[in-house]
Design a protein around this motif. Structure first.
Motif, short mmCIF file in Angstrom:
data_model
loop_
_atom_site.label_atom_id
_atom_site.label_comp_id
_atom_site.label_asym_id
_atom_site.label_seq_id
_atom_site.Cartn_x
_atom_site.Cartn_y
_atom_site.Cartn_z
N ALA B 5 72.28 46.46 51.62
CA ALA B 5 70.94 45.86 51.68
C ALA B 5 70.05 46.61 52.66
O ALA B 5 70.47 46.93 53.78
N THR B 6 68.83 46.91 52.22
CA THR B 6 67.86 47.58 53.08
C THR B 6 66.73 46.59 53.38
O THR B 6 66.18 45.99 52.46
N ASP B 7 66.43 46.43 54.67
CA ASP B 7 65.38 45.48 55.03
C ASP B 7 64.00 46.13 54.94
O ASP B 7 63.87 47.29 54.53
N ARG B 8 62.97 45.39 55.34
CA ARG B 8 61.60 45.88 55.16
C ARG B 8 61.23 46.98 56.14
O ARG B 8 60.18 47.59 56.03
N GLY B 10 63.36 49.47 56.54
CA GLY B 10 64.13 50.62 56.07
C GLY B 10 65.55 50.67 56.62
O GLY B 10 66.28 51.65 56.39
N THR B 12 69.35 49.93 56.70
CA THR B 12 70.34 49.59 55.67
C THR B 12 71.61 49.06 56.31
O THR B 12 72.12 49.64 57.29
N VAL B 49 63.76 41.07 45.46
CA VAL B 49 64.33 42.36 45.91
C VAL B 49 64.09 43.43 44.85
O VAL B 49 63.81 43.14 43.69
N TYR B 50 64.18 44.68 45.30
CA TYR B 50 64.20 45.82 44.38
C TYR B 50 65.66 46.25 44.24
O TYR B 50 66.36 46.44 45.24
N GLU B 52 68.30 49.01 43.35
CA GLU B 52 68.26 50.47 43.33
C GLU B 52 68.83 51.04 42.03
O GLU B 52 69.60 50.39 41.32
N GLN B 96 73.04 48.00 45.45
CA GLN B 96 72.09 48.34 46.50
C GLN B 96 70.78 47.63 46.21
O GLN B 96 70.21 47.77 45.11
N THR B 98 66.84 46.33 48.04
CA THR B 98 65.87 46.47 49.12
C THR B 98 64.98 45.23 49.10
O THR B 98 64.51 44.82 48.03
#
Lengths: 348, 102
Positions: B5-8, B10, B12, B49-50, B52, B96, B98
């Motif tokens: 998970a990548t937060d806002r 950036g 991870t 979320v986006y 990946e 993955q 974001t």
């Protein structure tokens, strides 16, 4: 409105409840059994909070003795249950400021300037106030109120303007239909060629597009261009990632509501991650006379469940009585056996 | 099973997801700043979320309800999903995501 109100002065009552969701509504019942009068303030235009705003049609399965109930049904039942106590409802208003008076009571002032005086305040504000979602477009704040609007208060404000509406829900579609006749031009953008809005609104919008009266693009707004709060154009990005400039001087993003804590954060409470710490005997905050119930409070073992809020409301009432009626004796009674309580409920 | 998970900002992190539970629940329990206002009822779009590249096609197709609800999210992209509608399973092990802007 339940009580006679002198509109020139503050409303005097026993308890002011901030938030008319299930927690606040049931608090009216428990406080009412103890003869405490309540006024509720809510930013929304109707009771129910999250239950009616977010999931009116969704089933809830963990309300004791109701194997299944929708958000709206639960609120309807609570409204029926508290009707005998005739609470005062103040919808479309936000609790803005809270001050302790010399006589120990609280003065609460809403964003419309309405004032309340009460010995007890119960914060039942859930996740905070519902406010419009702001799209993450750089610099959008500078245009808010002059060229960017999250609601339409006066339609005339939009007469003769080049309007851009973003979104795919009922608000986006309704305002597309309502503003198109008075706009100089109106463009609707949405990230897909499909809408969650009511089908008849979508059909009407498509008719306007076919008639050349409204433009629709599958696109999203990437940048805003203008000066001194006056929007002149936006950069739109299409599904194929191509970008173009679109002239507009009124941008209305409609992406629904989200919750922000708002002015409660300024009430001088020792917030813990945007939650209000309370004790578990009275659900009182660190400030005497100021209570917090439901999703907005926190304590060891807290569960964000509607049923927890109901329990908290019952205990708050006992503590509130002792503050509001210091010279009276609190007698614990059951609704099943007490003719006194049954009289209050209008059943005896 | 893992979720990357990548937060806002950036950043991870690798977090643990439980089989049969949702990605939203894993993000929330790991303390990531995801609002998930409605608690996972697909009713608020605040767990956006986006997903990946490479993972989107491994996920079951979106239900109409999710597609509709994404209309209430901001900054929707082709790889947008509501994380309360992604269930952790062997197929999604290592997914993955974001966090989308709020």
């Amino acid at each position: 409105m339940s009580e006679q109100q002198d509109t020139s002065g503050p409303i005097e009552t026993d308890v002011v409840i901030i938030g008319a969701g299930p927690a606040g509504l049931f608090a009216v019942f428990e406080l009412g059994l103890l003869d405490l009068k309540c006024h509720l303030i809510d930013i929304l235009d109707r009771p129910g909070g999250q239950c009616t705003e977010l999931y009116p049609e969704k089933p809830i399965y963990d309300i004791p003795a109701l194997p299944i109930v929708t958000g709206q049904e639960l609120v309807d039942r609570l409204m029926e249950q508290i009707a005998p106590f005739k609470p005062g409802f103040h919808f479309g208003e936000m609790a803005n400021a809270l001050q302790r008076q010399a006589d120990g009571r609280w003065k609460l002032i809403t964003d419309t300037g309405k004032e309340f005086l009460a010995p007890v305040i119960v914060i039942a504000a859930g996740g905070g106030s519902f406010v419009p979602k702001r799209p993450p477009i750089p610099g959008i704040e500078a245009y808010e109120g002059t060229s960017v609007f999250y609601a339409v208060r006066k339609m005339d404000q939009f007469r003769g303007r080049d309007i851009l509406i973003a979104g795919g829900g009922d608000s986006a579609l309704d305002w597309t239909l309502n503003l198109a006749p008075i706009a100089k031009s109106l463009t609707l953008v949405h990230h897909r060629d499909g809408f969650r809005a009511a089908q008849h609104s979508v059909n009407q919008m498509r008719e306007l597009v076919d008639a050349g009266k409204v433009k629709f693009h599958v696109a999203s707004v990437k940048a805003l261009h203008g000066n001194n709060g006056q929007l002149e154009a936006v950069t739109l990005q299409g599904a194929d990632k191509s970008e173009w400039r679109h002239d507009t001087n009124a941008f209305l993003p409609f992406f629904g509501l989200t919750m922000k804590l708002g002015p409660i954060a300024e009430f001088g409470l020792n917030l813990h991650e945007n939650l209000i710490p309370v004790d578990t005997a009275k659900f009182e905050t660190s400030t005497p006379g100021l209570f917090a119930i439901g999703d907005i409070n926190t304590y060891a073992g807290k569960l964000k469940l509607i049923l927890s809020a109901f329990h908290e409301a019952a205990l708050v009432s006992q503590a509130a009585f002792r503050i509001a009626r210091p010279n009276e004796k609190l007698r614990f009674q059951y609704t099943t056996s007490s003719s006194n309580l049954q009289k209050k409920l209008g059943v005896a | 099973m893992k979720i990357i998970a990548t937060d806002r900002n950036g950043k991870t992190t690798e977090i643990e997801g439980n089989d049969g539970w949702t990605v939203m629940e894993a993000l929330r329990d790991a303390g990531l700043p995801i609002t998930a206002e409605c608690g996972g009822a697909c009713a608020c779009a605040t767990c956006h979320v986006y997903v990946e590249e490479g993972w989107l096609e491994k996920l079951p197709k979106q239900r109409d309800e999710e597609v509709d609800m994404l209309d209430m999210a901001v900054a929707v992209q082709d790889n947008s999903r509501l994380s309360c509608q992604i269930v952790c399973s062997d197929e999604t092990d290592g997914i993955q995501v974001t966090l989308a802007p709020e």
